[in-house]
Design a protein around this motif. Sequence first.
Motif, PDB file in Angstrom:
ATOM      1  N   PHE A   1       0.829  -1.208   0.000  1.00  0.00           N
ATOM      2  CA  PHE A   1       0.000   0.000   0.000  1.00  0.00           C
ATOM      3  C   PHE A   1       0.864   1.260   0.000  1.00  0.00           C
ATOM      4  CE2 PHE A   1      -1.984   3.340   2.688  1.00  0.00           C
ATOM      5  CZ  PHE A   1      -2.923   3.772   1.761  1.00  0.00           C
ATOM      6  N   SER A   2       1.931   1.243   0.805  1.00  0.00           N
ATOM      7  CA  SER A   2       2.841   2.388   0.840  1.00  0.00           C
ATOM      8  C   SER A   2       3.412   2.645  -0.556  1.00  0.00           C
ATOM      9  CB  SER A   2       3.967   2.108   1.840  1.00  0.00           C
ATOM     10  OG  SER A   2       4.903   3.138   1.825  1.00  0.00           O
ATOM     11  N   ASN A   3       3.783   1.559  -1.241  1.00  0.00           N
ATOM     12  CA  ASN A   3       4.286   1.705  -2.611  1.00  0.00           C
ATOM     13  C   ASN A   3       3.193   2.165  -3.569  1.00  0.00           C
ATOM     14  OD1 ASN A   3       7.002   1.082  -2.269  1.00  0.00           O
ATOM     15  ND2 ASN A   3       6.640  -1.108  -2.329  1.00  0.00           N
ATOM     16  N   ASP A   4       1.960   1.713  -3.318  1.00  0.00           N
ATOM     17  CA  ASP A   4       0.844   2.162  -4.158  1.00  0.00           C
ATOM     18  C   ASP A   4       0.697   3.681  -4.122  1.00  0.00           C
ATOM     19  OD1 ASP A   4       0.158  -0.345  -5.038  1.00  0.00           O
ATOM     20  OD2 ASP A   4      -1.418  -0.666  -3.545  1.00  0.00           O
ATOM     21  N   ILE A   5       1.023   4.266  -2.982  1.00  0.00           N
ATOM     22  CA  ILE A   5       0.938   5.729  -2.866  1.00  0.00           C
ATOM     23  C   ILE A   5       2.133   6.383  -3.555  1.00  0.00           C
ATOM     24  CG2 ILE A   5       1.019   7.679  -1.255  1.00  0.00           C
ATOM     25  CD1 ILE A   5      -0.547   6.005   0.731  1.00  0.00           C
TER      26      ILE A   5
ATOM     27  N   SER B   1      10.966   3.984 -13.995  1.00  0.00           N
ATOM     28  CA  SER B   1      10.151   3.355 -15.053  1.00  0.00           C
ATOM     29  C   SER B   1       9.283   2.269 -14.418  1.00  0.00           C
ATOM     30  CB  SER B   1      11.062   2.736 -16.104  1.00  0.00           C
ATOM     31  OG  SER B   1      11.872   1.726 -15.508  1.00  0.00           O
ATOM     32  N   GLU B   2       8.312   1.795 -15.159  1.00  0.00           N
ATOM     33  CA  GLU B   2       7.338   0.841 -14.616  1.00  0.00           C
ATOM     34  C   GLU B   2       8.013  -0.449 -14.137  1.00  0.00           C
ATOM     35  OE1 GLU B   2       3.942   0.304 -12.966  1.00  0.00           O
ATOM     36  OE2 GLU B   2       4.305   2.088 -14.186  1.00  0.00           O
ATOM     37  N   ASP B   3       8.971  -0.973 -14.920  1.00  0.00           N
ATOM     38  CA  ASP B   3       9.619  -2.219 -14.509  1.00  0.00           C
ATOM     39  C   ASP B   3      10.469  -2.022 -13.249  1.00  0.00           C
ATOM     40  OD1 ASP B   3      11.347  -0.651 -16.077  1.00  0.00           O
ATOM     41  OD2 ASP B   3      12.660  -2.368 -16.446  1.00  0.00           O
TER      42      ASP B   3
ATOM     43  N   ASN C   1       8.204  -1.952 -10.216  1.00  0.00           N
ATOM     44  CA  ASN C   1       7.823  -3.306  -9.801  1.00  0.00           C
ATOM     45  C   ASN C   1       8.957  -3.981  -9.031  1.00  0.00           C
ATOM     46  OD1 ASN C   1       5.253  -3.214 -10.916  1.00  0.00           O
ATOM     47  ND2 ASN C   1       5.960  -3.900 -12.927  1.00  0.00           N
ATOM     48  N   GLU C   2      10.189  -3.702  -9.460  1.00  0.00           N
ATOM     49  CA  GLU C   2      11.365  -4.230  -8.752  1.00  0.00           C
ATOM     50  C   GLU C   2      11.409  -3.676  -7.331  1.00  0.00           C
ATOM     51  OE1 GLU C   2      16.138  -4.341  -9.582  1.00  0.00           O
ATOM     52  OE2 GLU C   2      14.843  -3.920 -11.307  1.00  0.00           O
ATOM     53  N   LEU C   3      11.130  -2.374  -7.200  1.00  0.00           N
ATOM     54  CA  LEU C   3      11.118  -1.717  -5.885  1.00  0.00           C
ATOM     55  C   LEU C   3      10.060  -2.336  -4.982  1.00  0.00           C
ATOM     56  CD1 LEU C   3      12.403   0.787  -4.341  1.00  0.00           C
ATOM     57  CD2 LEU C   3      10.319   1.982  -4.971  1.00  0.00           C
ATOM     58  N   ARG C   4       8.887  -2.587  -5.546  1.00  0.00           N
ATOM     59  CA  ARG C   4       7.802  -3.206  -4.764  1.00  0.00           C
ATOM     60  C   ARG C   4       8.247  -4.559  -4.195  1.00  0.00           C
ATOM     61  NH1 ARG C   4       2.526  -1.299  -5.502  1.00  0.00           N
ATOM     62  NH2 ARG C   4       2.245   0.249  -7.144  1.00  0.00           N
ATOM     63  N   GLU C   5       8.904  -5.347  -5.020  1.00  0.00           N
ATOM     64  CA  GLU C   5       9.356  -6.670  -4.578  1.00  0.00           C
ATOM     65  C   GLU C   5      10.384  -6.565  -3.459  1.00  0.00           C
ATOM     66  OE1 GLU C   5       8.430  -9.937  -5.145  1.00  0.00           O
ATOM     67  OE2 GLU C   5       6.727  -8.789  -5.902  1.00  0.00           O
ATOM     68  N   ILE C   6      11.308  -5.624  -3.627  1.00  0.00           N
ATOM     69  CA  ILE C   6      12.341  -5.426  -2.594  1.00  0.00           C
ATOM     70  C   ILE C   6      11.697  -5.025  -1.271  1.00  0.00           C
ATOM     71  CG2 ILE C   6      14.239  -3.905  -1.866  1.00  0.00           C
ATOM     72  CD1 ILE C   6      15.170  -3.869  -4.790  1.00  0.00           C
ATOM     73  N   ASP C   7      10.766  -4.068  -1.324  1.00  0.00           N
ATOM     74  CA  ASP C   7      10.130  -3.580  -0.090  1.00  0.00           C
ATOM     75  C   ASP C   7       9.314  -4.676   0.590  1.00  0.00           C
ATOM     76  OD1 ASP C   7      11.266  -1.121  -0.284  1.00  0.00           O
ATOM     77  OD2 ASP C   7       9.541  -0.142  -1.200  1.00  0.00           O
ATOM     78  N   LYS C   8       8.668  -5.495  -0.214  1.00  0.00           N
ATOM     79  CA  LYS C   8       7.878  -6.601   0.337  1.00  0.00           C
ATOM     80  C   LYS C   8       8.789  -7.585   1.076  1.00  0.00           C
ATOM     81  CE  LYS C   8       4.417  -9.969  -1.253  1.00  0.00           C
ATOM     82  NZ  LYS C   8       3.702 -10.471  -2.438  1.00  0.00           N
ATOM     83  N   LYS C   9       9.914  -7.933   0.432  1.00  0.00           N
ATOM     84  CA  LYS C   9      10.861  -8.864   1.054  1.00  0.00           C
ATOM     85  C   LYS C   9      11.449  -8.265   2.333  1.00  0.00           C
ATOM     86  CE  LYS C   9      12.368 -11.066  -3.262  1.00  0.00           C
ATOM     87  NZ  LYS C   9      13.443 -11.028  -4.292  1.00  0.00           N
ATOM     88  N   LEU C  10      11.818  -6.986   2.271  1.00  0.00           N
ATOM     89  CA  LEU C  10      12.422  -6.341   3.441  1.00  0.00           C
ATOM     90  C   LEU C  10      11.478  -6.328   4.635  1.00  0.00           C
ATOM     91  CD1 LEU C  10      14.387  -3.337   1.894  1.00  0.00           C
ATOM     92  CD2 LEU C  10      15.351  -5.181   3.277  1.00  0.00           C
ATOM     93  N   SER C  11      10.203  -6.051   4.390  1.00  0.00           N
ATOM     94  CA  SER C  11       9.249  -5.996   5.512  1.00  0.00           C
ATOM     95  C   SER C  11       9.126  -7.364   6.172  1.00  0.00           C
ATOM     96  CB  SER C  11       7.880  -5.490   5.039  1.00  0.00           C
ATOM     97  OG  SER C  11       7.212  -6.444   4.242  1.00  0.00           O
ATOM     98  N   GLN C  12       9.138  -8.426   5.368  1.00  0.00           N
ATOM     99  CA  GLN C  12       9.018  -9.773   5.939  1.00  0.00           C
ATOM    100  C   GLN C  12      10.305 -10.198   6.645  1.00  0.00           C
ATOM    101  OE1 GLN C  12       7.760 -11.524   2.148  1.00  0.00           O
ATOM    102  NE2 GLN C  12       5.799 -12.073   3.055  1.00  0.00           N
TER     103      GLN C  12
ATOM    104  N   PHE D   1      20.830  -2.169  -0.139  1.00  0.00           N
ATOM    105  CA  PHE D   1      21.775  -1.608  -1.101  1.00  0.00           C
ATOM    106  C   PHE D   1      21.148  -1.570  -2.504  1.00  0.00           C
ATOM    107  CE2 PHE D   1      25.080  -2.374  -4.330  1.00  0.00           C
ATOM    108  CZ  PHE D   1      25.826  -1.213  -4.162  1.00  0.00           C
ATOM    109  N   GLU D   2      20.513  -2.676  -2.898  1.00  0.00           N
ATOM    110  CA  GLU D   2      19.863  -2.736  -4.217  1.00  0.00           C
ATOM    111  C   GLU D   2      18.794  -1.652  -4.333  1.00  0.00           C
ATOM    112  OE1 GLU D   2      18.321  -6.680  -5.005  1.00  0.00           O
ATOM    113  OE2 GLU D   2      20.232  -7.599  -4.434  1.00  0.00           O
ATOM    114  N   ARG D   3      18.054  -1.458  -3.269  1.00  0.00           N
ATOM    115  CA  ARG D   3      16.998  -0.431  -3.264  1.00  0.00           C
ATOM    116  C   ARG D   3      17.605   0.958  -3.469  1.00  0.00           C
ATOM    117  NH1 ARG D   3      13.674   3.024  -0.418  1.00  0.00           N
ATOM    118  NH2 ARG D   3      11.449   2.557  -0.612  1.00  0.00           N
ATOM    119  N   ALA D   4      18.674   1.232  -2.734  1.00  0.00           N
ATOM    120  CA  ALA D   4      19.333   2.535  -2.846  1.00  0.00           C
ATOM    121  C   ALA D   4      19.857   2.753  -4.268  1.00  0.00           C
ATOM    122  CB  ALA D   4      20.473   2.629  -1.834  1.00  0.00           C
ATOM    123  N   GLN D   5      20.476   1.720  -4.833  1.00  0.00           N
ATOM    124  CA  GLN D   5      21.005   1.818  -6.196  1.00  0.00           C
ATOM    125  C   GLN D   5      19.887   2.072  -7.210  1.00  0.00           C
ATOM    126  OE1 GLN D   5      24.524   0.184  -7.644  1.00  0.00           O
ATOM    127  NE2 GLN D   5      24.943   1.765  -6.127  1.00  0.00           N
TER     128      GLN D   5
END
Length: 677
Positions: free
Chosen positions: A99-103, A148-150, A153-164, A266-270
């Motif tokens: 949801f945070s990423n949706d915003i 970009s859109e892809d 989507n990569e960012l969303r996946e990273i954030d999801k993994k990090l939260s878990q 690190f990947e997120r920051a990059q």
Amino acid sequence: MNILNHTYDTPYHTAPFSKIKNSDFLPAITQGIIDAKADIDAITSNPETPNFENTIEALDFSGESLDRMSSIFFNLNSAETSEELQSIAQEVSPLLSEFSNDITLNEALFERVKAVYQKRDDFTLSVEQNTLLDKTYKSFSRNGANLSEDKKNELREIDKKLSQLSLKFGENVLAETNAFQMHLTNENDLNGLPEGAKEAAKDLAESKDLEGWLITLDYPSYIPFMTYANNRELRKKLAIASGAKAFHEDKLDNQDKVLQIAKLRFERAQLLGYKTHAHFVLEERMAKTPENVAQFLNELLEKAKPAAEGEFHKLEAFAKDLDGIEQLQKWDSAYYSEKLKQKLFDLDDEQLKPYFKLENVIDGAFTIAERLYDLKFEQIDTIDKYHKDVLTYKVTDTNGNLISIFYADFFPREGKRNGAWMTVYKSQYIKNGVNDRPHISIVCNFTKPTKSKPSLLTFNEVTTLFHEFGHALHGMLANTTYPSLSGTSVFWDFVELPSQVLENWCYQKEALELFATHYETGETIPMALIEKIKASSTFHEGMQTLRQLSFGLLDMSWHGIDPSSIKDVKTHELEAFEGTKLYPDVAENCMSTSFSHIFQGGYSSGYYSYKWAEVLDADAFEYFLEQGVFSKDVAKRFKDNVLSQGGTEDPMTLYKRFRGKEPQPDALLKRAGLMEK
């Protein structure tokens, strides 16, 4: 009916803990996300030209119900968790992350925010509104809105993994803490332990239907044993168990999680265009860059290391002279430090504890807050609690106006993580002309009462209570319009100033005489003991400073580089600690696997902020000392320019308005005894 999805029909709109079922959380938060999305849709579909009110302000007040129920859920997951709650957290966290990423990745919303940001000069905005606009725009640009859109989507996946991953990290640390117990049946094994600690260990064993005594990794059990127990082998066993949390190559091991979290950050920051996670984080801190943090830590290290090494050599000589110890180990640190302190200052915690009955210390903190900030604290029993041990208070000003609701939760239990923290159940804000007051909580793990004694605090526990209460005052005295700028919503290296500055009153005669009275005789703490407290306040300050710096350097070693080449957590940690090492390494131990501050809490790339804020607090308290520790004028300046302002302006601007100048590190170095006064 799910009570969480409705306005709470409770006194002061407090959380209805007794009516909430665990099964309510997932559906309530799911519905809360739907409602919050509707708030966002209302903003993006507004046909009017974007302006501050219909876009920036509307966004800050959106999702109010979701924020409220999420804070209740995650606070319970820290202070009163269960397997069921932890399981729900694993479902809820990815939903909230998504949801945070949706915003932040909502293009239509970002276009409106950007339109206001680019035309900011066309609007007549207050300082607070300008800050909110800046913060809102950056929350999009710094979190992927321009990707970009892809890449989004990569960012969303990273954030999801990090939260878990961070959730699982914390669960493993708590499970490891709860799993260890040292069951003793020979009373000789407790030689050296104060009577109160022995009684607490016996009570704990009885509560588990065991004969003898029980020692655990909870601080009120662990610290006295490490400080006083004569049995060196048992101290070693306990120290290794504590240092090996989540470092056992089993299902509760966190090594892989540490590596994954560091690499994903690190990947997120990059992905967002930053060199490292630390570069990303520090852009929104007083320190600004990893280079500035490194310079700050290394300058302190340069001043503290000679003092620390000198203190360590004296401790080594003392232990050898006393007990023939050839090689001082980590499990000897607290034990021989305490013995040396007793010898040098004729002072130990057992002399002090009778003067620090928990209830008296709480009253003392309240009295000091009343003297400084005109607050009144009234214990009430008309609001819900999540556990019977929790104390609840109504906080008012001298005119009887509600300032805050305050929860205090002081004792360890299996469902509560270790340590101490302040948290918020409901933020302060002003809406439709109404100043909605906050609901604040502090959570600690202090020595419990026994059959024969009340809860008597060590001096360290006294300063911890004042520290968390300082955070609480920052939350209680908030007086801002917007919830995201309220209270402790400030730069991370500024947030420790209100907490650390309040600790200073624990060393002042005028303050101690208000609450430090013997629990049996009512005698006020003798002046001789106050002098000893002050004289011993810089004892082993060099070693303590080195220890704090080592944690800050470890944090930066994980987050200020590309961690992808790190293959072994322990090897990396040893390299990070090399410049601050005093004791031999313990092969079975690893700090990173239970370093919850940086891998579960919000301190990644921010652990240095404790020392950073010490510079601020020493400088600020010097002002109080100049004018009087209960100076109404200085207290009003601190309240008006720091405590009430939240994150409405740059922290250095606020600090200079309070102090009249930038902070000087000399005050800290003098106080720590690392520089001539």
